[in-house]
Motif scaffolding. Structure first.
Motif, mmCIF file in Angstrom:
data_model
loop_
_atom_site.group_PDB
_atom_site.id
_atom_site.type_symbol
_atom_site.label_atom_id
_atom_site.label_comp_id
_atom_site.label_asym_id
_atom_site.label_seq_id
_atom_site.Cartn_x
_atom_site.Cartn_y
_atom_site.Cartn_z
ATOM 1 N N ASN A 12 0.834 -1.205 0.000
ATOM 2 C CA ASN A 12 0.000 0.000 0.000
ATOM 3 C C ASN A 12 0.864 1.249 0.000
ATOM 4 O OD1 ASN A 12 -2.384 -1.442 -0.002
ATOM 5 N ND2 ASN A 12 -2.558 -1.464 2.241
ATOM 6 N N ILE A 13 1.945 1.224 0.789
ATOM 7 C CA ILE A 13 2.857 2.370 0.834
ATOM 8 C C ILE A 13 3.534 2.563 -0.516
ATOM 9 C CG2 ILE A 13 4.936 3.298 1.926
ATOM 10 C CD1 ILE A 13 4.133 1.740 4.460
ATOM 11 N N ARG A 14 3.890 1.452 -1.169
ATOM 12 C CA ARG A 14 4.475 1.526 -2.517
ATOM 13 C C ARG A 14 3.513 2.201 -3.497
ATOM 14 N NH1 ARG A 14 8.547 -1.705 -4.959
ATOM 15 N NH2 ARG A 14 7.140 -2.016 -6.718
ATOM 16 N N GLN A 15 2.246 1.826 -3.418
ATOM 17 C CA GLN A 15 1.256 2.404 -4.327
ATOM 18 C C GLN A 15 1.092 3.903 -4.083
ATOM 19 O OE1 GLN A 15 0.033 0.862 -6.970
ATOM 20 N NE2 GLN A 15 1.289 -0.871 -6.292
ATOM 21 N N ILE A 16 1.142 4.301 -2.810
ATOM 22 C CA ILE A 16 1.074 5.735 -2.489
ATOM 23 C C ILE A 16 2.274 6.458 -3.088
ATOM 24 C CG2 ILE A 16 1.211 7.415 -0.607
ATOM 25 C CD1 ILE A 16 -0.418 5.429 1.095
ATOM 26 N N PHE A 17 3.448 5.818 -2.994
ATOM 27 C CA PHE A 17 4.650 6.416 -3.581
ATOM 28 C C PHE A 17 4.486 6.598 -5.085
ATOM 29 C CE2 PHE A 17 8.599 5.264 -5.918
ATOM 30 C CZ PHE A 17 9.265 6.473 -5.743
ATOM 31 N N PHE A 18 3.928 5.598 -5.765
ATOM 32 C CA PHE A 18 3.747 5.704 -7.210
ATOM 33 C C PHE A 18 2.737 6.801 -7.568
ATOM 34 C CE2 PHE A 18 5.194 1.092 -7.405
ATOM 35 C CZ PHE A 18 6.444 1.427 -7.908
ATOM 36 N N GLU A 19 1.710 6.960 -6.736
ATOM 37 C CA GLU A 19 0.750 8.050 -6.953
ATOM 38 C C GLU A 19 1.442 9.400 -6.813
ATOM 39 O OE1 GLU A 19 -2.496 7.549 -4.287
ATOM 40 O OE2 GLU A 19 -3.054 5.573 -5.071
ATOM 41 N N GLU A 20 2.298 9.514 -5.806
ATOM 42 C CA GLU A 20 3.044 10.758 -5.612
ATOM 43 C C GLU A 20 4.020 10.989 -6.764
ATOM 44 O OE1 GLU A 20 4.751 10.099 -1.800
ATOM 45 O OE2 GLU A 20 2.967 10.760 -0.705
ATOM 46 N N VAL A 107 9.844 4.743 -13.623
ATOM 47 C CA VAL A 107 8.749 4.567 -12.659
ATOM 48 C C VAL A 107 7.797 3.477 -13.152
ATOM 49 C CG1 VAL A 107 6.715 5.658 -11.645
ATOM 50 C CG2 VAL A 107 8.875 6.898 -11.695
ATOM 51 N N SER A 108 7.472 3.493 -14.447
ATOM 52 C CA SER A 108 6.604 2.458 -15.027
ATOM 53 C C SER A 108 7.248 1.081 -14.912
ATOM 54 C CB SER A 108 6.301 2.777 -16.496
ATOM 55 O OG SER A 108 5.618 3.997 -16.620
ATOM 56 N N PHE A 109 8.566 1.053 -15.060
ATOM 57 C CA PHE A 109 9.303 -0.216 -14.946
ATOM 58 C C PHE A 109 9.111 -0.830 -13.559
ATOM 59 C CE2 PHE A 109 13.320 -2.075 -13.342
ATOM 60 C CZ PHE A 109 13.370 -3.220 -14.141
ATOM 61 N N TYR A 110 9.226 -0.004 -12.525
ATOM 62 C CA TYR A 110 9.077 -0.520 -11.160
ATOM 63 C C TYR A 110 7.610 -0.747 -10.787
ATOM 64 C CZ TYR A 110 14.001 0.199 -10.038
ATOM 65 O OH TYR A 110 15.377 0.107 -10.008
ATOM 66 N N ARG A 111 6.716 0.044 -11.351
ATOM 67 C CA ARG A 111 5.299 -0.075 -10.986
ATOM 68 C C ARG A 111 4.594 -1.189 -11.746
ATOM 69 N NH1 ARG A 111 2.713 5.028 -12.642
ATOM 70 N NH2 ARG A 111 2.769 3.998 -14.671
ATOM 71 N N ASP A 112 4.804 -1.240 -13.083
ATOM 72 C CA ASP A 112 4.048 -2.166 -13.931
ATOM 73 C C ASP A 112 4.889 -3.297 -14.498
ATOM 74 O OD1 ASP A 112 1.900 -0.370 -13.585
ATOM 75 O OD2 ASP A 112 2.617 0.847 -15.256
ATOM 76 N N GLY A 113 6.206 -3.218 -14.310
ATOM 77 C CA GLY A 113 7.063 -4.253 -14.866
ATOM 78 C C GLY A 113 7.255 -4.135 -16.366
#
Length: 677
Positions: A12-20, A107-113
């Motif tokens: 959840n914290i990771r997802q918040i980071f990606f939103e930021e 960022v997309s690489f770490y978020r979506d692979g």
């Protein structure tokens, strides 16, 4: 994994980071796009620096090495521009935009692979700035040409500063990390750090919108105070920094700030911890939850319709206590629905700002000077529409620059300014959002479009067409007036995709163009794809709905006033004009014979073209939940969507633009195809 942080919590914290990250990247692109046009360059560079720094800080916390490494390089280059060692120009802005793209990809690489393409060339360009500075500062090869006298300096002389750092709540809220500050302080000298956590209260008095820890730093450095203070400049007012003398520093550091179980006692320096800069508190909500809430409200609207249907069946009269209670409930639901829909609304600015970059890149490739003018950036649009709007606008902007605007030489010869103008506007009108793309170029060449359409086999060489029909040929699949394919256009894909994308959103597009004066594309879209205000009518024992935004007037139908305009085409007098009529029964039965018709609904499209829709009975006006026909059945050309009525019956929502296009006199021959796919 620690007992204190579960896997789900960390995710959840990771997802918040990606939103930021998404917010910071959006801010980054917005600031870079307007960097060349502003006089406040230093302020914008600071904003850009902070955005990159925030991304780096969060990435470091999650061990995203690639993101940390590249953002650190980008940050180092930006530091050169902040210090005045480098000057911002069009070349540097282009490199910064490329670097922003790289950050987005990583960022997309770490978020979506997603695959991460090689970005070494961008890194080389950024490193080029650092190498230039180092080379410029390296004067060793010319040292023999200088005459100087040596002076005695004390290399062992150091300054000692005692610093108290108090982060505000929004320092962490912006995704920053105190370790970043300590890292840069350590580069200036030797530091000794202690954290004063005695202000942290018990859980029952703990406030989540306050910070309680104070950082005490002792630094020994050869730099002076102003150079140390520069480290804190980028943080703005998100941290409070106090430079203290040794005695005061030790006194503050050793203070016992505990106030456990003590009522009405504020912590030391508590005033500095209050976040008075915010008028309204905000929270992050998963968009899926908002969408789910919209769906639930839609079901409530459907159920209210069911209650109304049962009231009618049981002959409960208007004005009864139950009717009043249901009316109040409907009003509250309506207000609740509007507030929930407002939660999904976003300013169109985020799409418009992206077009600034498209204009910059396309004008460079086309070798044209273009000025972009944005109007109505704060106009709010439903998120579901906003997400689908970027691609159509990109096509239109690129086409406007490539096809619409002339080259500098031609504009000068024509008496126009050397710089072409492109306007993007957004505003609300009649319950819809209107987006306009306008250029002051050469306009559409109807003769060229007509000849090209014949050569492509799109129309017959004997076809007689009016100006508006010829202009609409540019929406035909495979159509392009460009003789050779370029990096921008010429492949015959673009405007047909634009029209389809807009139609899929329940919108429509129209063209207005004059030779040598420019072209205006007008897009009309619904404010939301979830709810429609409609007028329900009955025809051939079936219910249909026409959107209120398209209704001009409803009146009694007088059969004796109709007259035949030409063979098979009938007209009806309306005020000071005569308009075509359409019997709604033809939707159901192509062999429909005029029978019982009692009412007439005058409808119009965006161009103010009208037809008279003849129906059996007008039942009611209400709000209806929009359901897709295509997803649940198949595309039906006469209808844009459907809804579920209170009695469970499915009612189709009429596509007014389609009817007006079909039943205008020049297209009336298409009647034979009516109802077919």
């Amino acid at each position: 994994m620690s007992n204190y942080v579960k896997d789900d919590d960390l995710e959840n914290i990771r997802q918040i980071f990606f939103e930021e990250c998404a917010e910071q990247l959006s801010l980054l692109e917005e600031e870079l796009s307007s960097l060349e046009e502003t006089a406040e360059v230093s302020e914008k560079i600071n904003t850009i620096f902070r955005a990159v720094h925030s991304i780096k800080g969060g990435a470091g916390a999650f061990g995203m090495e690639k993101l940390v490494r590249f953002s650190h390089l980008f940050e180092a280059v930006l530091e050169k521009f902040r210090s005045g060692e480098c000057v911002v120009n069009s070349v540097s802005i282009a490199i910064f935009l490329k670097a922003a793209d790289v950050l987005t990809d990583i960022v997309s690489f770490y978020r979506d692979g997603t695959d991460l393409s090689v970005q070494d060339n961008v890194s080389e360009e950024l490193n080029g700035y650092l190498e230039k500075i180092e080379k410029y500062n390296d004067n060793s090869e010319d040292i023999n040409s200088f005459c100087f006298s040596p002076i005695k300096i004390n290399l062992e002389e150091e300054n000692t500063f005692y610093i108290q750092i108090i982060p505000e709540f929004f320092f962490y809220e912006n995704g920053d990390d105190i370790r970043n500050i300590l890292f840069f302080l350590e580069k200036k000298g030797t530091i000794l750090v202690e954290i004063n956590s005695l202000n942290i209260p018990c859980l029952d008095t703990f406030e989540t919108n306050k910070t309680y820890s104070i950082w005490n730093v002792e630094i020994k450095t050869t730099y002076d105070k102003s150079e140390v203070e520069e480290i804190f400049d980028w943080s703005g007012n998100s941290i409070k920094v106090n430079f203290l003398d040794c005695e005061k520093f030790l006194e503050e550091k050793n203070k016992d700030c505990t106030f456990l179980n003590e009522e009405k006692k504020e912590p030391i320096l508590g005033k500095s911890l209050q976040i008075s800069h915010k008028e309204n508190a905000t929270i992050r909500i998963d968009t899926k939850r908002v969408d789910s809430l919209v769906d639930l409200l839609s079901e409530i609207v459907i159920n209210q319709g069911a209650i109304r249907a049962q009231m009618k069946i049981n002959d409960i009269r208007p004005g009864s206590p139950l009717d009043i209670a249901i009316s109040d409930l409907e009003q509250l639901t309506h207000e609740l629905q509007e507030n929930v829909m407002a939660m999904r609304a976003h300013p169109i600015k985020m799409v418009f700002q992206r077009m600034g970059r498209i204009v910059r890149e396309t004008s460079r490739v086309a070798n044209k000077q273009v000025a972009l003018h944005l109007e109505g950036e704060d106009t709010e649009v439903d998120r579901s529409i906003l997400e689908k709007l970027s691609d159509p606008l990109t096509h239109m902007v690129r086409n406007a620059i490539d096809h619409g605007l002339e080259s500098t030489n031609i504009r000068t010869i024509s008496g126009k300014s050397s710089e072409g103008n492109l306007f993007l506007r957004a505003f609300h009108r009649s319950g819809r959002i209107i987006i306009e793309v306008e250029d002051d170029g050469s306009g559409l060449n109807c003769d060229k479009i007509y000849r090209k359409a014949i050569s492509k086999g799109i129309i017959n060489s004997k076809s007689i067409m009016e100006k508006e029909e010829i202009q609409n040929l540019i929406f035909s699949p495979g159509f392009s007036t460009v003789e050779s394919v370029s990096d921008i256009s010429g492949r015959g894909v673009g405007m047909d995709i634009v029209k389809k994308s807009i139609s899929d959103m329940g919108g429509r597009i129209s063209i207005s163009s004059e030779k040598n004066e420019g072209t205006l594309f007008s897009i009309s879209l619904p404010l939301t794809l979830s709810v429609v205000e409609g007028l329900i009518f009955r025809s051939q024992n079936q219910n249909f709905i026409v959107p209120v935004s398209s209704v001009v007037e409803a009146l009694l139908f007088q059969k004796n006033k109709i007259f035949e305009i030409s063979q098979g085409i009938w007209g009806y007098p309306y005020r000071d004009q005569y308009i075509p009529i359409f019997y709604s029964g033809k939707v159901i039965n192509k062999d429909f014979i005029n029978g019982y018709n009692n009412s007439c609904i005058i409808v119009e499209n965006e161009k103010r073209e009208k037809i008279a829709l003849i129906v059996d009975e007008i039942i009611d006006q209400s709000r209806f939940v929009v359901k897709s026909i295509e997803k649940n059945y198949k595309k039906v050309s006469e209808f844009s969507s459907a809804t579920i009525l209170g009695d469970g019956e499915v009612a189709l929502i009429v596509d007014v633009d389609f009817l007006i296009e079909i039943f205008s006199s020049k297209n009336y021959n298409k009647l034979s195809n009516f109802g077919e796919q």
